[in-house]
Motif scaffolding. Structure first.
Motif, PDB file in Angstrom:
ATOM      1  N   THR A  25     -17.310 -48.470  77.638  1.00 12.48           N
ATOM      2  CA  THR A  25     -18.249 -47.476  77.116  1.00 12.48           C
ATOM      3  C   THR A  25     -17.666 -46.736  75.921  1.00 12.48           C
ATOM      4  O   THR A  25     -18.381 -46.395  74.970  1.00 12.48           O
ATOM      5  CB  THR A  25     -18.626 -46.467  78.216  1.00 12.48           C
ATOM      6  OG1 THR A  25     -19.196 -47.174  79.329  1.00 12.48           O
ATOM      7  CG2 THR A  25     -19.637 -45.448  77.709  1.00 12.48           C
ATOM      8  N   ASN A  66     -26.149 -52.557  81.722  1.00 13.44           N
ATOM      9  CA  ASN A  66     -26.182 -51.100  81.830  1.00 13.44           C
ATOM     10  C   ASN A  66     -26.180 -50.432  80.457  1.00 13.44           C
ATOM     11  O   ASN A  66     -25.784 -49.274  80.319  1.00 13.44           O
ATOM     12  CB  ASN A  66     -24.986 -50.607  82.651  1.00 13.44           C
ATOM     13  CG  ASN A  66     -25.207 -50.753  84.143  1.00 13.44           C
ATOM     14  OD1 ASN A  66     -25.739 -49.867  84.796  1.00 13.44           O
ATOM     15  ND2 ASN A  66     -24.798 -51.894  84.685  1.00 13.44           N
ATOM     16  N   TYR A  90     -22.448 -57.487  83.294  1.00 19.45           N
ATOM     17  CA  TYR A  90     -22.893 -56.297  84.032  1.00 19.45           C
ATOM     18  C   TYR A  90     -22.920 -55.079  83.109  1.00 19.45           C
ATOM     19  O   TYR A  90     -23.869 -54.281  83.144  1.00 19.45           O
ATOM     20  CB  TYR A  90     -21.954 -56.043  85.210  1.00 19.45           C
ATOM     21  CG  TYR A  90     -22.326 -54.826  86.029  1.00 19.45           C
ATOM     22  CD1 TYR A  90     -23.309 -54.899  87.010  1.00 19.45           C
ATOM     23  CD2 TYR A  90     -21.700 -53.606  85.801  1.00 19.45           C
ATOM     24  CE1 TYR A  90     -23.657 -53.781  87.757  1.00 19.45           C
ATOM     25  CE2 TYR A  90     -22.044 -52.479  86.536  1.00 19.45           C
ATOM     26  CZ  TYR A  90     -23.021 -52.572  87.514  1.00 19.45           C
ATOM     27  OH  TYR A  90     -23.366 -51.462  88.240  1.00 19.45           O
ATOM     28  N   ALA A  91     -21.891 -54.936  82.282  1.00 18.10           N
ATOM     29  CA  ALA A  91     -21.839 -53.796  81.359  1.00 18.10           C
ATOM     30  C   ALA A  91     -23.024 -53.824  80.405  1.00 18.10           C
ATOM     31  O   ALA A  91     -23.674 -52.798  80.156  1.00 18.10           O
ATOM     32  CB  ALA A  91     -20.526 -53.820  80.577  1.00 18.10           C
ATOM     33  N   LEU A 118     -18.004 -58.940  84.361  1.00 22.04           N
ATOM     34  CA  LEU A 118     -17.934 -57.529  83.983  1.00 22.04           C
ATOM     35  C   LEU A 118     -18.713 -57.263  82.700  1.00 22.04           C
ATOM     36  O   LEU A 118     -19.478 -56.291  82.613  1.00 22.04           O
ATOM     37  CB  LEU A 118     -16.473 -57.113  83.805  1.00 22.04           C
ATOM     38  CG  LEU A 118     -16.244 -55.700  83.265  1.00 22.04           C
ATOM     39  CD1 LEU A 118     -16.599 -54.659  84.318  1.00 22.04           C
ATOM     40  CD2 LEU A 118     -14.799 -55.523  82.803  1.00 22.04           C
ATOM     41  N   LEU A 152     -15.417 -50.290  83.123  1.00 20.71           N
ATOM     42  CA  LEU A 152     -16.697 -49.965  82.488  1.00 20.71           C
ATOM     43  C   LEU A 152     -16.572 -48.728  81.602  1.00 20.71           C
ATOM     44  O   LEU A 152     -17.165 -48.659  80.519  1.00 20.71           O
ATOM     45  CB  LEU A 152     -17.770 -49.740  83.555  1.00 20.71           C
ATOM     46  CG  LEU A 152     -18.259 -50.981  84.309  1.00 20.71           C
ATOM     47  CD1 LEU A 152     -19.200 -50.571  85.433  1.00 20.71           C
ATOM     48  CD2 LEU A 152     -18.951 -51.955  83.363  1.00 20.71           C
ATOM     49  N   TRP A 173     -13.348 -51.470  88.897  1.00 19.93           N
ATOM     50  CA  TRP A 173     -14.500 -51.967  88.135  1.00 19.93           C
ATOM     51  C   TRP A 173     -15.048 -50.865  87.231  1.00 19.93           C
ATOM     52  O   TRP A 173     -15.325 -51.084  86.050  1.00 19.93           O
ATOM     53  CB  TRP A 173     -15.556 -52.447  89.125  1.00 19.93           C
ATOM     54  CG  TRP A 173     -16.791 -53.066  88.544  1.00 19.93           C
ATOM     55  CD1 TRP A 173     -17.970 -52.442  88.266  1.00 19.93           C
ATOM     56  CD2 TRP A 173     -16.982 -54.444  88.192  1.00 19.93           C
ATOM     57  NE1 TRP A 173     -18.892 -53.336  87.775  1.00 19.93           N
ATOM     58  CE2 TRP A 173     -18.311 -54.579  87.715  1.00 19.93           C
ATOM     59  CE3 TRP A 173     -16.168 -55.573  88.238  1.00 19.93           C
ATOM     60  CZ2 TRP A 173     -18.835 -55.797  87.290  1.00 19.93           C
ATOM     61  CZ3 TRP A 173     -16.692 -56.789  87.815  1.00 19.93           C
ATOM     62  CH2 TRP A 173     -18.009 -56.892  87.340  1.00 19.93           C
ATOM     63  N   HIS A 174     -15.155 -49.665  87.789  1.00 16.40           N
ATOM     64  CA  HIS A 174     -15.713 -48.554  87.027  1.00 16.40           C
ATOM     65  C   HIS A 174     -14.717 -48.014  85.991  1.00 16.40           C
ATOM     66  O   HIS A 174     -15.127 -47.489  84.950  1.00 16.40           O
ATOM     67  CB  HIS A 174     -16.177 -47.457  87.980  1.00 16.40           C
ATOM     68  CG  HIS A 174     -17.290 -47.906  88.881  1.00 16.40           C
ATOM     69  ND1 HIS A 174     -18.584 -48.042  88.443  1.00 16.40           N
ATOM     70  CD2 HIS A 174     -17.284 -48.297  90.185  1.00 16.40           C
ATOM     71  CE1 HIS A 174     -19.347 -48.476  89.437  1.00 16.40           C
ATOM     72  NE2 HIS A 174     -18.584 -48.639  90.501  1.00 16.40           N
TER      73      HIS A 174
END
Length: 327
Positions: free
Chosen positions: A172, A202, A198-199, A195, A168, A164-165
């Motif tokens: 980014t 953030n 959620y991104a 995803l 992300l 998941w990260h």
């Protein structure tokens, strides 16, 4: 070459220990040399591939330590690739004929992946978007950032949260082809939509249009006029036909999944396919009876002789009645 056979508990433990050891013995210099030897083998044998996994993540903006090499290949190329590596001096194993073969050399593990979670394959569309990037005075094939994000979203599980990260981090970095990412999200639309939302929460720059497009594809009913089914599956070169059986379970499933995901009547739906020697089992949900019928037509077009079990049901999922308002 070792073939996949049922393992006793003791053999499974021994196998896991060997994998773990290989993951920890490989130093960066040896890993790089083994990677170059593997891809040189692929290129000499005209086998399409893309680097995925941790090494690809580093190239796309996610610095992370990894001790193995992950190469994505087409299902029909899997046995050819394993044979070529074996002839090059790699120890090889057909770990799971449904999705994974393994090879070792210089205490470095190479995973040959030919199906990812979400029934994602190294299809022609993905191959066209592979990036050719420099690596240690050579050039290698790197998976596109858009396909990387989709695969990572699909494979994410509680016990492997780094996927998941990884996704992300690539979001980014930006510089994404959002139209292509949304198109590829058809393989795991709910996960990719989650995803992206959620991104955005953030403060990662995800276009609202991408989220809205995915939402509409998932939750707004569409009535489409049936169109002729076209199967743009990559043709197999005559010189390799004998080593790529077109009636194999892996090959048939790959063709069915690509056909479902490229036909306008059945694309953008979360449909799962299980192929056995005698049957094809299809499960999932669509929004109209025409789409349900189209699933039957697509599968029958690929595999007319196997018993067909259509467990795809029609379900209406209306969107929210009004926009969310935060006071």
């Amino acid at each position: 070459m070792q073939n996949k056979r049922p393992l006793s508990h003791g053999q499974e433990v021994e196998q896991m220990q060997r994998d773990y050891s290989d993951h920890n013995w490989s130093d960066p210099e040896t890993q790089s040399a083994t990677l170059l030897e593997a891809i040189t083998t692929f290129e000499e044998n005209n086998l399409p591939y893309a680097l995925i996994g941790g090494i690809a993540g580093r190239g796309l903006g996610r610095p992370r330590v990894t001790h193995d090499i992950d190469l994505f290949i087409a299902p029909e190329d899997a046995k050819c690739a394993l044979k070529a590596l074996s002839e090059r001096g790699f120890t090889t194993e057909e770990r799971d004929p449904a999705w994974l073969f393994k090879a070792w050399k210089n205490n470095t593990l190479v995973d040959l992946i030919f199906k990812s979670s979400g029934d994602i394959y190294f299809d022609e569309e993905m191959q066209k978007h592979v990036q050719r990037v420099p690596f240690n005075d050579h050039f290698i094939n790197l998976i596109s950032p858009e396909d990387f994000v989709v695969i990572k979203a699909a494979v994410h599980q509680e016990h492997i949260p780094h996927h998941w990260h990884d996704a992300l981090a690539v979001l980014t970095e930006g510089n994404l082809d959002w139209e292509y990412l949304v198109k590829r999200a058809r393989f795991s639309p709910r996960r990719v939509l989650s995803l992206l939302v959620y991104a955005q929460s953030n403060d990662i720059a995800v276009p609202l249009e991408a989220i809205q497009t995915l939402y509409r594809k998932l939750f707004e009913m569409r009535s489409q006029v049936p169109k002729k089914v076209i199967y743009p599956y990559r043709e197999i070169h005559e010189s390799k036909e004998s080593s790529r059986p077109k009636d194999s379970i892996i090959y048939i499933k790959a063709r069915i999944m690509e056909a479902l995901n490229t036909d306008e009547r059945t694309a953008d739906h979360d449909i799962k396919v299980v192929v056995t020697e005698n049957s094809v089992d299809v499960r999932g949900e669509v929004f109209t009876k025409d789409q349900q019928k189209a699933v039957h037509e697509v599968v029958r077009g690929i595999s007319p002789d196997k018993e067909f079990r259509n467990h795809v049901f029609v379900r209406t999922l209306p969107g929210p009645e009004e926009s969310e308002v935060i006071q």
